[in-house]
Design a protein around this motif. Structure first.
Motif, PDB file in Angstrom:
ATOM      1  N   ASP A 337       0.819  -1.214   0.000  1.00 55.69           N
ATOM      2  CA  ASP A 337       0.000   0.000   0.000  1.00 55.69           C
ATOM      3  C   ASP A 337       0.851   1.261   0.000  1.00 55.69           C
ATOM      4  O   ASP A 337       0.535   2.250   0.670  1.00 55.69           O
ATOM      5  CB  ASP A 337      -0.941   0.015   1.205  1.00 55.69           C
ATOM      6  N   GLY A 338       1.951   1.224  -0.747  1.00 56.01           N
ATOM      7  CA  GLY A 338       2.800   2.400  -0.878  1.00 56.01           C
ATOM      8  C   GLY A 338       3.796   2.591   0.256  1.00 56.01           C
ATOM      9  O   GLY A 338       4.626   3.510   0.204  1.00 56.01           O
ATOM     10  N   GLU A 339       3.738   1.751   1.267  1.00 55.57           N
ATOM     11  CA  GLU A 339       4.664   1.860   2.394  1.00 55.57           C
ATOM     12  C   GLU A 339       5.780   0.828   2.251  1.00 55.57           C
ATOM     13  O   GLU A 339       5.538  -0.317   1.862  1.00 55.57           O
ATOM     14  CB  GLU A 339       3.929   1.663   3.724  1.00 55.57           C
ATOM     15  N   ILE A 340       7.008   1.235   2.579  1.00 49.84           N
ATOM     16  CA  ILE A 340       8.179   0.386   2.389  1.00 49.84           C
ATOM     17  C   ILE A 340       8.594  -0.218   3.734  1.00 49.84           C
ATOM     18  O   ILE A 340       8.818   0.508   4.704  1.00 49.84           O
ATOM     19  CB  ILE A 340       9.351   1.189   1.799  1.00 49.84           C
ATOM     20  N   PHE A 341       8.731  -1.557   3.753  1.00 52.22           N
ATOM     21  CA  PHE A 341       9.127  -2.248   4.983  1.00 52.22           C
ATOM     22  C   PHE A 341      10.414  -3.027   4.736  1.00 52.22           C
ATOM     23  O   PHE A 341      10.555  -3.730   3.737  1.00 52.22           O
ATOM     24  CB  PHE A 341       8.023  -3.209   5.444  1.00 52.22           C
ATOM     25  N   PHE A 342      11.335  -2.899   5.666  1.00 51.76           N
ATOM     26  CA  PHE A 342      12.649  -3.530   5.565  1.00 51.76           C
ATOM     27  C   PHE A 342      12.539  -5.038   5.805  1.00 51.76           C
ATOM     28  O   PHE A 342      11.935  -5.483   6.775  1.00 51.76           O
ATOM     29  CB  PHE A 342      13.590  -2.897   6.591  1.00 51.76           C
ATOM     30  N   LEU A 343      13.117  -5.829   4.907  1.00 54.65           N
ATOM     31  CA  LEU A 343      13.129  -7.282   5.070  1.00 54.65           C
ATOM     32  C   LEU A 343      14.475  -7.789   5.586  1.00 54.65           C
ATOM     33  O   LEU A 343      14.533  -8.716   6.385  1.00 54.65           O
ATOM     34  CB  LEU A 343      12.829  -7.965   3.728  1.00 54.65           C
ATOM     35  N   GLY A 344      15.547  -7.183   5.125  1.00 52.58           N
ATOM     36  CA  GLY A 344      16.870  -7.623   5.556  1.00 52.58           C
ATOM     37  C   GLY A 344      17.891  -7.390   4.474  1.00 52.58           C
ATOM     38  O   GLY A 344      17.567  -7.088   3.323  1.00 52.58           O
ATOM     39  N   ARG A 345      19.142  -7.542   4.840  1.00 54.28           N
ATOM     40  CA  ARG A 345      20.212  -7.379   3.863  1.00 54.28           C
ATOM     41  C   ARG A 345      20.333  -8.617   2.993  1.00 54.28           C
ATOM     42  O   ARG A 345      19.888  -9.713   3.363  1.00 54.28           O
ATOM     43  CB  ARG A 345      21.535  -7.109   4.573  1.00 54.28           C
ATOM     44  N   LYS A 346      20.975  -8.440   1.877  1.00 54.67           N
ATOM     45  CA  LYS A 346      21.182  -9.542   0.937  1.00 54.67           C
ATOM     46  C   LYS A 346      21.917 -10.691   1.621  1.00 54.67           C
ATOM     47  O   LYS A 346      21.583 -11.863   1.435  1.00 54.67           O
ATOM     48  CB  LYS A 346      21.979  -9.036  -0.269  1.00 54.67           C
ATOM     49  N   ASP A 347      22.922 -10.329   2.481  1.00 55.32           N
ATOM     50  CA  ASP A 347      23.702 -11.372   3.140  1.00 55.32           C
ATOM     51  C   ASP A 347      22.995 -11.918   4.378  1.00 55.32           C
ATOM     52  O   ASP A 347      23.541 -12.778   5.065  1.00 55.32           O
ATOM     53  CB  ASP A 347      25.104 -10.873   3.516  1.00 55.32           C
ATOM     54  N   SER A 348      21.795 -11.401   4.706  1.00 61.45           N
ATOM     55  CA  SER A 348      20.999 -11.959   5.803  1.00 61.45           C
ATOM     56  C   SER A 348      20.011 -12.997   5.287  1.00 61.45           C
ATOM     57  O   SER A 348      19.324 -13.645   6.074  1.00 61.45           O
ATOM     58  CB  SER A 348      20.235 -10.845   6.533  1.00 61.45           C
ATOM     59  N   GLN A 349      19.915 -13.124   3.978  1.00 62.79           N
ATOM     60  CA  GLN A 349      19.004 -14.095   3.372  1.00 62.79           C
ATOM     61  C   GLN A 349      19.772 -15.397   3.153  1.00 62.79           C
ATOM     62  O   GLN A 349      20.743 -15.428   2.396  1.00 62.79           O
ATOM     63  CB  GLN A 349      18.479 -13.577   2.034  1.00 62.79           C
ATOM     64  N   ILE A 350      19.354 -16.450   3.828  1.00 58.05           N
ATOM     65  CA  ILE A 350      20.044 -17.735   3.689  1.00 58.05           C
ATOM     66  C   ILE A 350      19.058 -18.802   3.227  1.00 58.05           C
ATOM     67  O   ILE A 350      17.839 -18.625   3.315  1.00 58.05           O
ATOM     68  CB  ILE A 350      20.700 -18.174   5.016  1.00 58.05           C
TER      69      ILE A 350
END
Length: 1001
Positions: A337-350
């Motif tokens: 809905d137009g709001e940006i939420f942080f998921l994590g850094r590229k190196d935090s995705q395993i």
């Protein structure tokens, strides 16, 4: 300079003319000579500065506008076209600063930041945070971390104050909280979540985000924002602090977005598991989200790109960069809905168990558990998910795993849980992942990977380690049972290595082992280890060893803190049958009572012990008892022994070393100093008495660290304990205004005396009458008869009594000092005042008596010396307040003390400086003088600085012999007996450290 009312300034000689010409319209000044050849001291007298400043600013502004217009005209034709397309690093005045990225999220880069890139940040935050001249901003970031630029220039451009704190204070959460919110009333704090977490939930709620906090704005950035559930749990009821989530990367220095958490959400009692959005772009910033194909994302997941026409930096070797360049961040978000939420850094995705996992999700869920204070998650060697946790109390790992299973999918459950005291962080205030990996690796190494199958295998492996450490050939011949480590080529360094190897082998610490290694045969070492590794087996000891003290009744280095009511070696008889003992307390104060009939049997004991009565304050008509000896080994526990010629012959000239013998957890900070009581009948049963902020008063076995008993009092304990004349009671003051009299053998409460305010003062016992003297914050001094359970007299002192009284037997005077600046001499029998002296400033230091004089330190930085009749003989000036109490040498020719100027001082009794030694922090505690018989009766000095360092100095020269770092602040004072130093620490522990004396091999 005017705002801070600057009165003095040092100016380099070569800059004097420039200084005078620049400020002659603003001030008058006097000059003084300074010892340093290149500096001149000016004393400033301000004129009508406001008018002058306005004129100067007006002139500067006109000049600036003219220069700007001229430059603009001259350069318009030549560079207009190029500047519209590119930013060029070679242009004059282009760059503001240069720094490196930290490398925590990738390969470190050089980032050169133009003025045009960083200035919009400063301008926007001034407006966003509504900065005024009344604000105080804390410089939380190091200069190598770009948010520091925002902190500095937001403050300077707004006329606000910028608070700069030493790193030694930043790493001590309780001290930092007091500096920020009590002493300096900080209103704006920009920090990483890790830095905030280091305060701990309790301190955040009670101080940082309390109801009456000075903090107006809290901006968190640099890491994933805490969950709303955790954030709300940190806020005190009625807290009004504005909380912002700020986001950015160094490559587009410094911040890019902001979001203020609405009051409605913060005040809501409903549980909220939603993440906090990144919010809105800052001035001049463009935020884009793109998918893996480079297309802009309007809804769903993607990577953040940051930039803007002038929000451009030069990376590594770039010389020109197109205006409006967008930089990839490596951060993944989702748009809803137009709001940006942080998921994590590229190196935090395993990828784990075939599924994608964001490890920051695991951290947020774990942090939301009620028992967790703070935590971090690492993907160790890309094969194990490790959860590091700082717990609020003792946790059962199985329970934590069960709680995590309720909130996380199976593929997100950690492989292992590691409990740690505190999270390590980088200089930029972020979680130090590499340090966490080292902690985990060490925890693996400490476990016994190869389980011992029995006593025979231990014996074989001990032989192997012995040969390995001593570099002996691996021949099939056995090491003789009677082999001594020092005689076989060992030394103090090798003994520590052998200790570590043995503890790694058995998978646990072995209390008292270092002393056994240095003094006993390999067979005795083996028997000692058996008691820890196989405690439940029926062990057979050698004949020689069976007669020794059993020093390992506990099976771990860190004692449990549970109350263990043992039978004391000193039976409780009130005053019918008194005990013989020696008591040691801070400042080398020694009380030897009722020892004659016991010590006459010990012909080889020092003659100084033969007196039946030696005052705690060394003020009888005799030389004071020699300081306790530092000896290489403690086979004979019945007295302090000198090192024999045979032992000296195998010793070389080495510096002293420390090794932790034991530590005992008290639950909270330990500011009190230890009291050590050594029974004459059996010195191996010596006991350490000490209290802490946790309300606990504890009795701990000196040699093993085992808790003999503990008693919970009504409030915090900062008072140091004092033993009664008969040896059957311990007296200690408490914050609740009570003076507690406890039975020394069990901790049982015998009597409680009530004052009208906190009792931080430590009691002093009169060895002639048995009366106790103690002060209170209610401004009174008290004389207590604990046997009749009554107050003998009470005296109004004209100020709060913080420090401890001091007793002189000849003349018969009792000395009290007050925070009102009074030094009082009192008749101990009647409680009548003999004389008083006003020092003008508070006296936190305790007075110290010797035969001729009474000495004390003052917060004005002066150390004062008086006769017993109130005449001031001399004073010695330091550069900062003196809270440290004095310690005299055995000859009473020297006196030692510390100062907040970070120095330890030694003065003669005529007031002449003998030497001073610079430490790394303030010296609050009292020094302790003791003998090192390993070096021909050399006298050493033990002292502590507030940053947790222990210092061993040669007492005659001040030469450093050794230094040791404790893991917390230290306000407690050391006490030394034989080869052991005991001290309290603000990391909640009492420590006993073995001192490996110089010349010991």
């Amino acid at each position: 300079m005017k705002k801070c009312n600057l009165k003095y300034i040092l100016v380099e000689k070569q800059q004097i003319n420039k200084f005078k010409s620049s400020y002659e319209t603003l001030l008058n000044y006097d000059t003084f000579t300074v010892e340093h050849n290149d500096l001149v001291l000016f004393r400033l007298h301000w004129k009508n500065v406001e008018v002058s400043l306005m004129l100067n600013n007006s002139i500067r502004r006109e000049t600036y506008e003219k220069e700007k217009m001229t430059k603009s005209v001259n350069s318009e034709n030549s560079s207009k076209e190029k500047s519209e397309e590119h930013m060029d690093v070679r242009l004059k005045h282009c760059l503001a600063y240069v720094l490196h990225t930290s490398g925590t999220t990738g390969i470190p880069k050089i980032v050169r930041v133009p003025h045009a890139c960083i200035v919009p940040n400063i301008q926007h935050f001034r407006v966003l945070f509504e900065i005024t001249q009344e604000d105080v901003l804390f410089l939380a970031s190091p200069l190598t971390f770009d948010p520091s630029v925002v902190e500095i220039f937001v403050a300077l451009s707004s006329g606000a104050s910028l608070l700069i704190v030493p790193t030694s204070v930043k790493v001590l959460p309780s001290k930092l909280a007091a500096v920020l919110f009590s002493h300096h009333r900080v209103t704006i704090l920009q920090a990483t979540p890790t830095l905030l977490r280091r305060f701990g939930p309790q301190l955040i709620k009670s101080t940082v985000l309390s109801t009456n906090t000075s903090l107006r704005v809290l901006a968190l950035g640099g890491e994933a924002f805490p969950s709303l559930t955790v954030l709300k749990s940190w806020r005190g009821i009625g807290n009004k602090t504005q909380i912002f989530n700020v986001y950015g990367i160094t490559e587009v220095s410094s911040w890019a977005t902001f979001y203020r958490i609405p009051e409605k959400i913060l005040n809501s009692t409903l549980k909220c598991d939603l993440p906090v959005q990144l919010g809105f772009p800052l001035l001049g910033t463009v935020v884009e989200v793109k998918d893996t194909n480079g297309f802009t994302v309007q809804e769903g997941n993607g990577q953040v790109f940051l930039g803007g026409r002038n929000r451009v930096c030069f990376l590594d070797d770039e010389m020109t960069v197109p205006l409006g360049t967008m930089r990839a961040t490596g951060d993944f978000v989702t748009i809803k809905d137009g709001e940006i939420f942080f998921l994590g850094r590229k190196d935090s995705q395993i990828k784990r168990h075939g599924k994608r996992l964001n490890i920051e999700l695991v951290q947020q869920v774990a942090e939301g558990l009620q028992q967790v204070e703070s935590c971090a998650v690492t993907w160790y060697n890309q094969e194990k998910l490790i959860l590091f946790m700082v717990s609020k109390n003792d946790l059962v790992k199985d329970y934590i795993f069960k709680e995590l299973q309720k909130h996380l999918p199976s593929h997100a459950i950690p492989d292992e849980l590691v409990l740690i005291d505190s999270l390590p962080f980088t200089s930029h205030g972020k979680i130090d992942v590499s340090e966490l990996n080292k902690i985990y690796l060490n925890s693996i190494n400490l476990k016994s990977e190869c389980k011992l199958n029995g006593k025979e295998e231990l014996w074989g492996k001990l032989h192997h380690l012995w040969k390995s450490v001593l570099s002996l050939s691996e021949d099939p011949l056995k090491v003789p049972d009677e082999s001594l480590f020092l005689n076989s080529g060992g030394d103090s360094l090798k003994s520590i290595r052998l200790l570590n190897e043995i503890e790694n082998l058995v998978g646990t610490s072995v209390p008292g082992l270092l002393e056994i290694i240095l003094s006993s045969s390999i067979l005795e070492i083996y028997n000692h280890i058996l008691q820890t590794v196989f405690p439940d087996e029926d062990l057979t000891f050698s004949k020689n060893y069976a007669t020794k003290r059993k020093s390992s009744d506990v099976n771990q280095e860190e004692t449990s803190g549970k109350s263990l009511h043992q039978e004391s070696v000193m039976p409780l008889n009130c005053d019918n049958e008194i005990n013989a003992f020696i008591a040691l307390s801070r400042g080398s104060q020694i009380l030897s009572l009722n020892t004659t009939r016991f010590l006459t049997k010990l012909e080889h004991c020092p003659s100084a012990y033969s007196s039946d009565l030696i005052s705690q304050t060394n003020i009888q008509n005799m030389k004071s008892l020699n300081p306790p000896a530092l000896i290489g080994k403690s086979k004979d526990m019945s007295c302090v022994a000198k090192v024999s010629e045979e032992e000296t012959s195998v010793m070389g000239a080495e510096k002293m070393e420390f090794h932790v013998r034991w530590r005992s957890d008290t639950g909270k900070c330990v500011d009190a100093s230890p009291l050590l009581v050594i029974p004459a009948v059996d010195k191996s049963s010596a006991t350490v008495y000490i209290g802490s902020h946790s309300h606990r008063m504890m009795a701990v076995d000196l040699y093993s660290g085992k808790v003999k008993w503990e008693q919970i009092l009504g409030d915090r304990i900062e008072s140091s304990a004092c033993v009664s004349k008969c040896g059957n009671f311990i007296v200690v003051g408490c914050y609740n205004g009570l003076v507690y009299i406890l039975k020394s053998n069990s901790g049982e409460k015998y009597w409680m005396f009530t004052t009208d305010d906190a009792v931080k003062s430590s009691a002093t016992v009169d060895p002639t009458t048995g009366l106790f003297y103690i002060g209170s914050h209610d401004q009174h001094a008290y004389a207590l008869d604990i046997y009749k359970k009554k107050c003998v007299w009470k005296l109004k002192c004209g100020g709060t009594v913080f420090s401890s009284p001091c007793l002189s037997l000849i003349p018969y005077h009792l000395y009290f000092a007050t925070l009102g600046g009074l030094l009082l001499a009192i008749n101990p029998a009647t409680g009548k005042r003999v004389w008083k002296h006003s020092c003008g400033k508070p006296l936190f230091s305790s007075p110290r008596c010797c035969l001729q004089y009474i000495c004390i330190g003052c917060v004005d930085g002066n150390f004062l010396c008086f006769t017993h009749f109130g005449e001031q003989i001399w004073q010695f000036s330091t550069n900062e307040p003196i809270f440290s109490s004095p310690c005299t040498s055995a000859s009473e020719q020297e006196i030692y003390f510390g100062s907040h100027d970070c120095f330890i001082y030694c003065c003669s009794m005529k007031g002449h400086l003998q030497w001073k030694f610079e430490t790394t922090s303030r010296v609050y505690s009292t020094p302790f003088a003791f003998h090192n018989h390993n070096r021909g009766n050399e006298v050493l000095l033990a002292a502590a600085s507030t940053d947790g360092k222990l210092w061993i100095l040669e007492s005659k020269s001040g030469e450093l012999q050794s230094v040791y770092q404790l893991p917390g602040e230290v306000f407690s004072s050391p006490v030394v007996w034989e080869s052991m130093l005991i001290i309290g620490c603000r990391n909640n522990y009492v420590y006993c450290l073995d001192l490996l004396g110089g010349n010991q091999r």
